[in-house]
Design an enzyme around this catalytic site. Structure first.
Site, PDB file in Angstrom:
ATOM      1  N   HIS A  54     109.898  46.406  67.621  1.00  0.00           N
ATOM      2  CA  HIS A  54     110.695  46.811  66.464  1.00  0.00           C
ATOM      3  C   HIS A  54     112.173  46.881  66.840  1.00  0.00           C
ATOM      4  O   HIS A  54     112.692  47.934  67.229  1.00  0.00           O
ATOM      5  CB  HIS A  54     110.184  48.142  65.934  1.00  0.00           C
ATOM      6  CG  HIS A  54     108.791  48.035  65.386  1.00  0.00           C
ATOM      7  ND1 HIS A  54     107.680  48.006  66.203  1.00  0.00           N
ATOM      8  CD2 HIS A  54     108.328  47.921  64.110  1.00  0.00           C
ATOM      9  CE1 HIS A  54     106.589  47.895  65.451  1.00  0.00           C
ATOM     10  NE2 HIS A  54     106.956  47.836  64.186  1.00  0.00           N
ATOM     11  N   HIS A  83     107.454  53.570  66.823  1.00  0.00           N
ATOM     12  CA  HIS A  83     107.692  52.132  66.965  1.00  0.00           C
ATOM     13  C   HIS A  83     109.080  51.839  67.534  1.00  0.00           C
ATOM     14  O   HIS A  83     109.345  50.739  68.009  1.00  0.00           O
ATOM     15  CB  HIS A  83     107.518  51.419  65.620  1.00  0.00           C
ATOM     16  CG  HIS A  83     108.384  51.958  64.530  1.00  0.00           C
ATOM     17  ND1 HIS A  83     108.064  53.068  63.784  1.00  0.00           N
ATOM     18  CD2 HIS A  83     109.580  51.532  64.047  1.00  0.00           C
ATOM     19  CE1 HIS A  83     109.014  53.305  62.898  1.00  0.00           C
ATOM     20  NE2 HIS A  83     109.951  52.379  63.036  1.00  0.00           N
ATOM     21  N   PRO A 135     101.380  56.867  64.367  1.00  0.00           N
ATOM     22  CA  PRO A 135     101.221  57.110  62.928  1.00  0.00           C
ATOM     23  C   PRO A 135     102.397  57.959  62.441  1.00  0.00           C
ATOM     24  O   PRO A 135     102.631  59.050  62.944  1.00  0.00           O
ATOM     25  CB  PRO A 135      99.901  57.892  62.849  1.00  0.00           C
ATOM     26  CG  PRO A 135      99.178  57.554  64.111  1.00  0.00           C
ATOM     27  CD  PRO A 135     100.237  57.373  65.142  1.00  0.00           C
ATOM     28  N   LEU A 136     103.132  57.463  61.485  1.00  0.00           N
ATOM     29  CA  LEU A 136     104.381  58.116  61.095  1.00  0.00           C
ATOM     30  C   LEU A 136     104.151  59.531  60.572  1.00  0.00           C
ATOM     31  O   LEU A 136     103.175  59.816  59.895  1.00  0.00           O
ATOM     32  CB  LEU A 136     105.110  57.275  60.050  1.00  0.00           C
ATOM     33  CG  LEU A 136     105.582  55.905  60.521  1.00  0.00           C
ATOM     34  CD1 LEU A 136     106.318  55.168  59.414  1.00  0.00           C
ATOM     35  CD2 LEU A 136     106.460  56.011  61.763  1.00  0.00           C
ATOM     36  N   ASP A 177     112.828  57.065  57.855  1.00  0.00           N
ATOM     37  CA  ASP A 177     112.499  57.166  56.432  1.00  0.00           C
ATOM     38  C   ASP A 177     110.989  57.247  56.222  1.00  0.00           C
ATOM     39  O   ASP A 177     110.501  58.030  55.406  1.00  0.00           O
ATOM     40  CB  ASP A 177     113.051  55.953  55.675  1.00  0.00           C
ATOM     41  CG  ASP A 177     114.573  55.919  55.645  1.00  0.00           C
ATOM     42  OD1 ASP A 177     115.174  56.917  55.222  1.00  0.00           O
ATOM     43  OD2 ASP A 177     115.149  54.889  56.043  1.00  0.00           O
ATOM     44  N   GLY A 178     110.252  56.421  56.952  1.00  0.00           N
ATOM     45  CA  GLY A 178     108.797  56.402  56.805  1.00  0.00           C
ATOM     46  C   GLY A 178     108.162  57.719  57.191  1.00  0.00           C
ATOM     47  O   GLY A 178     107.232  58.190  56.520  1.00  0.00           O
ATOM     48  N   HIS A 222     113.147  44.519  60.826  1.00  0.00           N
ATOM     49  CA  HIS A 222     112.362  45.729  61.113  1.00  0.00           C
ATOM     50  C   HIS A 222     111.428  45.559  62.312  1.00  0.00           C
ATOM     51  O   HIS A 222     111.531  46.287  63.288  1.00  0.00           O
ATOM     52  CB  HIS A 222     111.534  46.142  59.886  1.00  0.00           C
ATOM     53  CG  HIS A 222     110.550  47.233  60.179  1.00  0.00           C
ATOM     54  ND1 HIS A 222     110.892  48.565  60.158  1.00  0.00           N
ATOM     55  CD2 HIS A 222     109.236  47.187  60.524  1.00  0.00           C
ATOM     56  CE1 HIS A 222     109.841  49.294  60.470  1.00  0.00           C
ATOM     57  NE2 HIS A 222     108.815  48.478  60.695  1.00  0.00           N
ATOM     58  N   GLU A 229      96.253  71.470  55.540  1.00  0.00           N
ATOM     59  CA  GLU A 229      95.294  71.162  56.594  1.00  0.00           C
ATOM     60  C   GLU A 229      95.821  70.132  57.599  1.00  0.00           C
ATOM     61  O   GLU A 229      95.658  70.294  58.814  1.00  0.00           O
ATOM     62  CB  GLU A 229      93.983  70.637  55.988  1.00  0.00           C
ATOM     63  CG  GLU A 229      93.152  71.677  55.282  1.00  0.00           C
ATOM     64  CD  GLU A 229      93.507  71.803  53.816  1.00  0.00           C
ATOM     65  OE1 GLU A 229      92.810  72.529  53.096  1.00  0.00           O
ATOM     66  OE2 GLU A 229      94.512  71.164  53.384  1.00  0.00           O
ATOM     67  N   PHE A 283      86.748  69.810  54.487  1.00  0.00           N
ATOM     68  CA  PHE A 283      88.178  69.491  54.503  1.00  0.00           C
ATOM     69  C   PHE A 283      88.652  68.954  55.852  1.00  0.00           C
ATOM     70  O   PHE A 283      89.843  68.715  56.050  1.00  0.00           O
ATOM     71  CB  PHE A 283      89.007  70.718  54.117  1.00  0.00           C
ATOM     72  CG  PHE A 283      88.680  71.260  52.749  1.00  0.00           C
ATOM     73  CD1 PHE A 283      88.166  70.428  51.763  1.00  0.00           C
ATOM     74  CD2 PHE A 283      88.865  72.596  52.449  1.00  0.00           C
ATOM     75  CE1 PHE A 283      87.847  70.921  50.503  1.00  0.00           C
ATOM     76  CE2 PHE A 283      88.551  73.104  51.195  1.00  0.00           C
ATOM     77  CZ  PHE A 283      88.040  72.259  50.219  1.00  0.00           C
ATOM     78  N   ASP A 298      79.844  75.220  44.816  1.00  0.00           N
ATOM     79  CA  ASP A 298      81.145  74.550  44.842  1.00  0.00           C
ATOM     80  C   ASP A 298      81.013  73.044  44.605  1.00  0.00           C
ATOM     81  O   ASP A 298      82.013  72.352  44.404  1.00  0.00           O
ATOM     82  CB  ASP A 298      81.865  74.813  46.165  1.00  0.00           C
ATOM     83  CG  ASP A 298      82.480  76.196  46.214  1.00  0.00           C
ATOM     84  OD1 ASP A 298      82.956  76.654  45.160  1.00  0.00           O
ATOM     85  OD2 ASP A 298      82.474  76.815  47.286  1.00  0.00           O
ATOM     86  N   HIS A 326      82.807  70.096  48.025  1.00  0.00           N
ATOM     87  CA  HIS A 326      82.795  71.054  49.129  1.00  0.00           C
ATOM     88  C   HIS A 326      81.551  70.913  50.011  1.00  0.00           C
ATOM     89  O   HIS A 326      81.404  71.656  50.978  1.00  0.00           O
ATOM     90  CB  HIS A 326      82.866  72.481  48.585  1.00  0.00           C
ATOM     91  CG  HIS A 326      84.232  72.901  48.147  1.00  0.00           C
ATOM     92  ND1 HIS A 326      84.983  72.169  47.258  1.00  0.00           N
ATOM     93  CD2 HIS A 326      84.991  73.979  48.483  1.00  0.00           C
ATOM     94  CE1 HIS A 326      86.145  72.779  47.049  1.00  0.00           C
ATOM     95  NE2 HIS A 326      86.172  73.869  47.779  1.00  0.00           N
TER      96      HIS A 326
END
Length: 657
Positions: free
Chosen positions: A26, A66, A115-116, A155-156, A259, A404, A430, A462, A466
Site C-alpha cells: 500500500h 496496511h 482488520p481496520l 478514514d477506513g 491506494h 460487545e 452475542f 427470548d 438469543h
C-alpha cells in the site's frame, strides 16, 4: 535542505522501494503518513531499542496496518532489530516484515493489526491499563507509570463500528494519555470518501468528549510534531486530524489509484529523483545519526526511570512491594477452592462462576474486566472491585456499555499492556459480535477470559435471536481458542485452573439455569474429557456430553442400563482433550463400543470425530420457537424418553437388540 526534510525523503524512498521490491503493498497511505510518523518517532515516541519491553515505554498501534511499510522503515532507521535486508524481504514468506504488522514477529510491533478499526480498540485498552497501573502505583513525585498510547488510524478505521464504539467509551472515560493520529486523506479504495461518508469527524469526536486538534499540513514534519506536542498537554483523549495527501510525490497522488499498488521500476525512479535519492536501500550517515539521537534519548529515559524506581522503592516500600507483586506469577490454590466448591452445588453456571471469579480475583490483582451492560445477567463482576471511571481509576470492573465488539478489542489491548488478565462477558449468542477481536486474540495467544452465559436454547422466551446454536462450533473453530463448558462447580474450578495456567484466550460457557448435581471430577476435567460413569465391563454404548447436557446423559444412561452396558463421558473441553496422549484418548473414547452418542444443545459436527460416521449426534438442527426454556429444550429433542427411544432404534438397526 534541512536534515528532517532529508530524512523524510529517505523514509519515503525506502518505503516505496520495499513495496516495489515486494511487487505489492500500500504505497498510498504509507507515503501519506510518513511525515506524521517520522515526527512521532523523532520528537515524541518514548522507546528503548535495547529493551523493547520496557514497562513505561509509549505504546504505538498502527490501526491501518496496511501502511506497515513506512512503519518498518522507521523501525529500521531508529535501530530496532530490523535491517535494510528485512525491508527488501517485505511480504516474503516467514520474513520479519509481513504484509500487516504481527505481534511477536517484528521487533517493536505492539499488536497485530489489519482488520481496520481493531487497533483503535486495542489502543483504548492499553490506555485503560496504563491509567489503572498509574493510579495503583504512582505516588507524589514518582510518576513511574506515565506513558502515552499513540494510535495511527485512517478514514477506513474510523468508519468501522469497533473503532466508533471504542472512541465513544474513551471519551466517556477521559483517557488523556491516548492520542489518535488520524490520517485524513479522504480517499478509500473505491474513490473519494464522500461517496460513503460525509460526517464531520471533528464535531463528532468533540461530542464524544475528545480534544480535537487540526493539522492542515499533515505532510509537513514540523507541523506534525507541533500538533503531537499540543495533544500531549490535553486533559482529554486527543484526536489529531492530519490533512494528508495519499501517495504524495507520486504521479497518482491524491487518488484511489495509488491506494494498494506498488510503483513500477520507472515510476520508482521518477519518484526517487524528485526526492533527491539515487541509491537503493541505502541510508546516509547523517540521516542514520539524526534518527539514532532519538533512540539514545529513549535509552537515557529508561535509565533515568530505573534510577527513579530505585528511589521509589526506598521511599515507598509498601507500594513498591505491591508493584513487584503485580508481576509475580502467583499460584492460586485451586485445590482449596475445589474443596469448598460444594457450597455452589445446584446453582446456575453463572452463579457458580460469580463465586469462583471472586475467589480467584481476590488472589490475583491482575484480573480486571467487565460486561457489555449485562453484569446483572451474566454475574461476571468483582464484588468489591469498584467500577473503573474518571473518578476511580482503581476500579476493577469496567462498564463497557452495549459495545460487545469494542469490549473484546479493548480487552486485547489490556492483555497486551503488561501482565493483566482481562475478562469480558455477555450472552453466548452475542459472541458473534466479538469474533473478529477474539480471532486476533487467538493469533496473538493473549490471555483473555471470555465468560459467555445463557449457554443453550434453554434461554427460551427470548427466542431465536438469543438462542445460541452455532456459537459453540464457531468458538471451537478458532485456532488457539480453548472452549470450556462445565457440567458443575467441580468442572468449573478445573476450567479456571487450566485457563490461568495456559497461554491463550479461554471461553468459559455458563448456564443461566440451575445445573443438576452430577458430581463432576475436578482433576479429570482438566484433561478436557473423562469417563464420568464407567461401564461395568465392555461398554455397549458410550454417551458423550458437555455442560448442561451431562446431567441429561446420566439420566439416559440410567434407563439404557436396563438393557445395555453404558459409559458416560463428560467432555467440558474438546481442545484440552486433544492435547492428551493418544493412549488416554483411546481409553476415554472406547472405540470398541457398539454405539457412541454425543448429546449437546448445539449444531457442532466436531462430535463426529469422536462418535464416528455411524455414531449418533443429538443436537439442535433448527432454530427454535420462543417459549419456556424447559419446553423449548424438550421440543428440540432434549428429553430422556425421546433420546432413549432414538438410541434404542439405532441399536436395533445395528442388530443389537
Amino acid at each position: 535542505m534541512k536534515i528532517w526534510d532529508k530524512t523524510l525523503n529517505y523514509v519515503k524512498s525506502l518505503t516505496a522501494q520495499s513495496i516495489t521490491m515486494a511487487k505489492s503493498g500500500h504505497t498510498g497511505s504509507s507515503l501519506g503518513i510518513s511525515a506524521m510518523m517520522l515526527a512521532l518517532f523523532k520528537d515524541h515516541y518514548n522507546f528503548d531499542i535495547s529493551d523493547t519491553d520496557f514497562l513505561n515505554r509509549d505504546r504505538l498501534v498502527l490501526s491501518n496496518g496496511h501502511a506497515c511499510p513506512v512503519y518498518y522503515t522507521l523501525l529500521s532507521l531508529f535501530g530496532f532489530d530490523l535491517s535494510l535486508n528485512d525491508l527488501k524481504n517485505m511480504r516474503a514468506y516467514q520474513s520479519k516484515t509481513p504484509g500487516h504488522p504481527e505481534y511477536k514477529v517484528t521487533d517493536g510491533v505492539e499488536v497485530s493489526t489489519g482488520p481496520l478499526g481493531q487497533g483503535v480498540a486495542n489502543a483504548v485498552g492499553m490506555a485503560i491499563a496504563s491509567s489503572i497501573m498509574a493510579e495503583r502505583f504512582n505516588s507524589v513525585g514518582f510518576p513511574i507509570i506515565n506513558n502515552y498510547t499513540y494510535c495511527i488510524a485512517g478514514d477506513g478505521c474510523l468508519m468501522e463500528g469497533v473503532a466508533q464504539e471504542a472512541c465513544s467509551l474513551a471519551g466517556t472515560l477521559q483517557l488523556n494519555k491516548l492520542i489518535l493520529m488520524y490520517d485524513s486523506n479522504e480517499v478509500t479504495i473505491d474513490g473519494n470518501i464522500n461517496i460513503s461518508n460525509r460526517e464531520n469527524v471533528a464535531k463528532k469526536f468533540k461530542a464524544m468528549g475528545w480534544n480535537v486538534i487540526r493539522c492542515n499540513k499533515g505532510n509537513d514534519f514540523k507541523a506534525c510534531s507541533r500538533a503531537i506536542g499540543r495533544a500531549k498537554k490535553s486533559s482529554l483523549p486527543s484526536i489529531i486530524i492530519f490533512k494528508t495527501t495519499i501517495g504524495i510525490g507520486t504521479d497518482k497522488e491524491g487518488t484511489s489509484a495509488i491506494h494498494g499498488v506498488a510503483l513500477n521500476e520507472e515510476e520508482l525512479k521518477s519518484f526517487n529523483k524528485k526526492l533527491g535519492v539515487f541509491e537503493n536501500f541505502y541510508v546516509p550517515n547523517d540521516v542514520r545519526d539524526y534518527c539514532m539521537e532519538s533512540s539514545r534519548r529513549g535509552k537515557l529515559n529508561h535509565e533515568r526511570w530505573n534510577q527513579e524506581l530505585a528511589v521509589y522503592a526506598t521511599s515507598n516500600p509498601e507500594l513498591y512491594r505491591q508493584f513487584v507483586a503485580f508481576f509475580d506469577k502467583k499460584k492460586v490454590d485451586f485445590e482449596k477452592i475445589y474443596r469448598s466448591s460444594y457450597k455452589f452445588e445446584g446453582n446456575s453456571g453463572r452463579d457458580m462462576n460469580h463465586a469462583i471469579l471472586n475467589m480467584v480475583a481476590d488472589k490475583l490483582s491482575q484480573i480486571v474486566g467487565g460486561c457489555a451492560d449485562v453484569a446483572h445477567s451474566t454475574k461476571a463482576f468483582i464484588e468489591n472491585g469498584g467500577y473503573y471511571s474518571v473518578a476511580n481509576r482503581r476500579g476493577r470492573n469496567i462498564h463497557f456499555g452495549v459495545r460487545e465488539h469494542a469490549m473484546a478489542g479493548i480487552c486485547n489491548g489490556i492483555a497486551l499492556y503488561e501482565d493483566f488478565v482481562p475478562f469480558c462477558s455477555t450472552f453466548l449468542s452475542f459472541a458473534n459480535y466479538m469474533l473478529p477481536s477474539i480471532r486476533l486474540a487467538c493469533s496473538m495467544k493473549l490471555k483473555v477470559l471470555y465468560f459467555f452465559s445463557h449457554d443453550s436454547i434453554m434461554v427460551g422466551k427470548d427466542g431465536v435471536s438469543h438462542q445460541p446454536i452455532e456459537q459453540l462450533s464457531q468458538l471451537r473453530s478458532l485456532i488457539g481458542m480453548t472452549v470450556f463448558r462445565p457440567c458443575d462447580q467441580n468442572e468449573l474450578v478445573a476450567g479456571y485452573n487450566c485457563a490461568l495456567n495456559y497461554n491463550g484466550p479461554y471461553s468459559i460457557i455458563l448456564s443461566r439455569q440451575k445445573l443438576e448435581s452430577v458430581d463432576g471430577k475436578y482433576k479429570e476435567a482438566m484433561q478436557g474429557g473423562y469417563i464420568l460413569r464407567q461401564a461395568k465391563s465392555q461398554a455397549d454404548i458410550v454417551l458423550f456430553a458437555s455442560g448442561s447436557e451431562v446431567a441429561l446423559a446420566l439420566k439416559v444412561a440410567d434407563e439404557l442400563s436396563k438393557k445395555y452396558d453404558v459409559s458416560v463421558v463428560s467432555m467440558p473441553s474438546i481442545e484440552l482433550f486433544e492435547r492428551q496422549t493418544q493412549s488416554y484418548k483411546n481409553k476415554v473414547l472406547q472405540k470398541n463400543a457398539k454405539l457412541r452418542v454425543a448429546i449437546e444443545a448445539s449444531n457442532d459436527t466436531v462430535w463426529y470425530k469422536y462418535i464416528g460416521d455411524n455414531g449418533l449426534f443429538i443436537g439442535v438442527e433448527n432454530y427454535q420457537s420462543s417459549g419456556e426454556g424447559e419446553q423449548v429444550y424438550r421440543k428440540a429433542g432434549f428429553n430422556e424418553k425421546e433420546i432413549v427411544r432414538t438410541i434404542n432404534r439405532k441399536m436395533s438397526e445395528k442388530g443389537n437388540k
